[in-house]
Design a protein around this motif. Structure first.
Motif, PDB file in Angstrom:
ATOM      1  N   UNK A   1      -9.396  -7.125   6.156  1.00 28.29           N
ATOM      2  CA  UNK A   1      -8.212  -6.283   5.997  1.00 28.29           C
ATOM      3  C   UNK A   1      -6.923  -7.091   5.981  1.00 28.29           C
TER       4      UNK A   1
ATOM      5  N   UNK B   1      -9.214 -10.939  -4.615  1.00 25.70           N
ATOM      6  CA  UNK B   1      -8.283 -10.629  -3.516  1.00 25.70           C
ATOM      7  C   UNK B   1      -9.048 -10.022  -2.349  1.00 25.70           C
ATOM      8  N   UNK B   2      -8.532 -10.221  -1.148  1.00 29.04           N
ATOM      9  CA  UNK B   2      -9.172  -9.592   0.002  1.00 29.04           C
ATOM     10  C   UNK B   2      -8.909  -8.082  -0.006  1.00 29.04           C
ATOM     11  N   UNK B   3      -9.787  -7.389   0.686  1.00 28.81           N
ATOM     12  CA  UNK B   3      -9.788  -5.927   0.690  1.00 28.81           C
ATOM     13  C   UNK B   3      -8.409  -5.326   0.976  1.00 28.81           C
ATOM     14  N   UNK B   4      -7.758  -5.841   2.007  1.00 28.73           N
ATOM     15  CA  UNK B   4      -6.489  -5.271   2.454  1.00 28.73           C
ATOM     16  C   UNK B   4      -5.374  -5.387   1.428  1.00 28.73           C
TER      17      UNK B   4
ATOM     18  N   UNK C   1      -5.609  -4.526  -1.669  1.00 26.78           N
ATOM     19  CA  UNK C   1      -5.767  -3.551  -2.745  1.00 26.78           C
ATOM     20  C   UNK C   1      -4.739  -2.433  -2.655  1.00 26.78           C
TER      21      UNK C   1
ATOM     22  N   UNK D   1      -5.265   0.324  -3.821  1.00 34.69           N
ATOM     23  CA  UNK D   1      -6.045   1.548  -3.616  1.00 34.69           C
ATOM     24  C   UNK D   1      -6.167   1.896  -2.131  1.00 34.69           C
ATOM     25  N   UNK D   2      -5.823   0.929  -1.250  1.00 35.42           N
ATOM     26  CA  UNK D   2      -5.963   1.175   0.183  1.00 35.42           C
ATOM     27  C   UNK D   2      -5.123   2.367   0.633  1.00 35.42           C
ATOM     28  N   UNK D   3      -3.962   2.530  -0.003  1.00 33.28           N
ATOM     29  CA  UNK D   3      -3.078   3.637   0.359  1.00 33.28           C
ATOM     30  C   UNK D   3      -3.764   4.975   0.084  1.00 33.28           C
ATOM     31  N   UNK D   4      -4.341   5.089  -1.112  1.00 29.98           N
ATOM     32  CA  UNK D   4      -5.028   6.338  -1.463  1.00 29.98           C
ATOM     33  C   UNK D   4      -6.237   6.577  -0.555  1.00 29.98           C
ATOM     34  N   UNK D   5      -6.910   5.484  -0.197  1.00 30.42           N
ATOM     35  CA  UNK D   5      -8.086   5.614   0.671  1.00 30.42           C
ATOM     36  C   UNK D   5      -7.685   6.143   2.055  1.00 30.42           C
ATOM     37  N   UNK D   6      -6.604   5.598   2.610  1.00 33.43           N
ATOM     38  CA  UNK D   6      -6.125   6.044   3.923  1.00 33.43           C
ATOM     39  C   UNK D   6      -5.703   7.510   3.855  1.00 33.43           C
ATOM     40  N   UNK D   7      -4.953   7.868   2.834  1.00 33.15           N
ATOM     41  CA  UNK D   7      -4.495   9.254   2.681  1.00 33.15           C
ATOM     42  C   UNK D   7      -5.682  10.199   2.545  1.00 33.15           C
ATOM     43  N   UNK D   8      -6.677   9.779   1.759  1.00 37.76           N
ATOM     44  CA  UNK D   8      -7.860  10.621   1.566  1.00 37.76           C
ATOM     45  C   UNK D   8      -8.579  10.868   2.890  1.00 37.76           C
ATOM     46  N   UNK D   9      -8.754   9.823   3.706  1.00 39.05           N
ATOM     47  CA  UNK D   9      -9.411   9.987   4.999  1.00 39.05           C
ATOM     48  C   UNK D   9      -8.582  10.875   5.920  1.00 39.05           C
TER      49      UNK D   9
ATOM     50  N   UNK E   1     -14.794   5.916  -0.851  1.00 39.13           N
ATOM     51  CA  UNK E   1     -13.920   5.249  -1.824  1.00 39.13           C
ATOM     52  C   UNK E   1     -13.988   3.732  -1.704  1.00 39.13           C
TER      53      UNK E   1
ATOM     54  N   UNK F   1     -13.150   0.712  -4.430  1.00 37.87           N
ATOM     55  CA  UNK F   1     -12.110  -0.271  -4.125  1.00 37.87           C
ATOM     56  C   UNK F   1     -12.661  -1.694  -4.280  1.00 37.87           C
TER      57      UNK F   1
ATOM     58  N   UNK G   1     -11.446  -4.517  -7.103  1.00 36.91           N
ATOM     59  CA  UNK G   1     -10.978  -5.868  -6.780  1.00 36.91           C
ATOM     60  C   UNK G   1     -11.833  -6.919  -7.476  1.00 36.91           C
TER      61      UNK G   1
END
Lengths: 122, 122
Positions: free
Chosen positions: A72, A102-105, A107, A109-117, B109, B113, B117
């Motif tokens: 992350x 790139x490392x996972x953090x 991305x 797309x992380x923003x959309x993933x957090x919002x979705x959860x 998701x 993601x 990447x």
């Protein structure tokens, strides 16, 4: 042939390592045309190591290995340790293309993933 | 009013903690209607703590706080520590609704993601 090596830190808890391996399995099933080989590798505390994981992919027939840091934060492991291991792997396997994702953090797309959860919980 | 508290482990490296705070800032900017309050909280090694983060959200006017564990693996922190802190916060703030979201690594998701990447790097 493309391979994807998902590299995590590695944990003393085997369950954590198993979760990374299970993610690799799921991605292989879902993306077998694009990535016929999908494996997990670990920086420490679990096997295979990152260099062994790269070698395994190449021994299985990969000409191109994409290494994706399942981290992350952009800490020392992401900024120094993993890139150094890739440099060593490139000199060991000069005929293979070894790419660092790139490392996972990192991305977007992380923003959309957090919002979705968050929404699923609300 | 809804608040979203993104809780990470916390690191001795301030940059890692800053990355979580920056993610909270970005999400607040993007989702200010749905979550007028978005903050980061930390299990250890950084401030605010998770209980303080929950209290801060409520003091800022939140009636509902969604706590989202920013963790990849379902280790002890996710399974025991964070839920215990939420139980304590619920008894401290009986008038607020405090909801626990799934941890990051549990999101379906995550597969998309990782693939995104990997493709960007290839």
């Amino acid at each position: 042939m493309n391979a994807l090596l998902i590299v995590a830190h590695g944990s003393r808890r085997s369950q954590s390592n198993d979760e990374v391996a299970a993610l690799a399995d799921t991605i292989r099933e879902k993306c077998s045309e694009e990535y016929p080989i999908v494996q997990a590798g670990f920086l420490e505390l679990a096997e295979p190591s990152i260099p062994d994981g790269i070698t395994n992919c190449i021994n299985d027939g990969a000409s191109h290995v994409t290494v994706l840091p399942y981290f992350l934060n952009s800490g020392r492991h992401v900024v120094e340790d993993v890139p150094e291991m890739l440099e060593q792997a490139r000199s060991q396997h000069p005929d293979a293309e070894i790419t660092l994702a790139q490392h996972l953090g990192a991305s977007s797309m992380m923003i959309d993933l957090v919002i979705s959860l968050a929404k699923s919980a609300s």
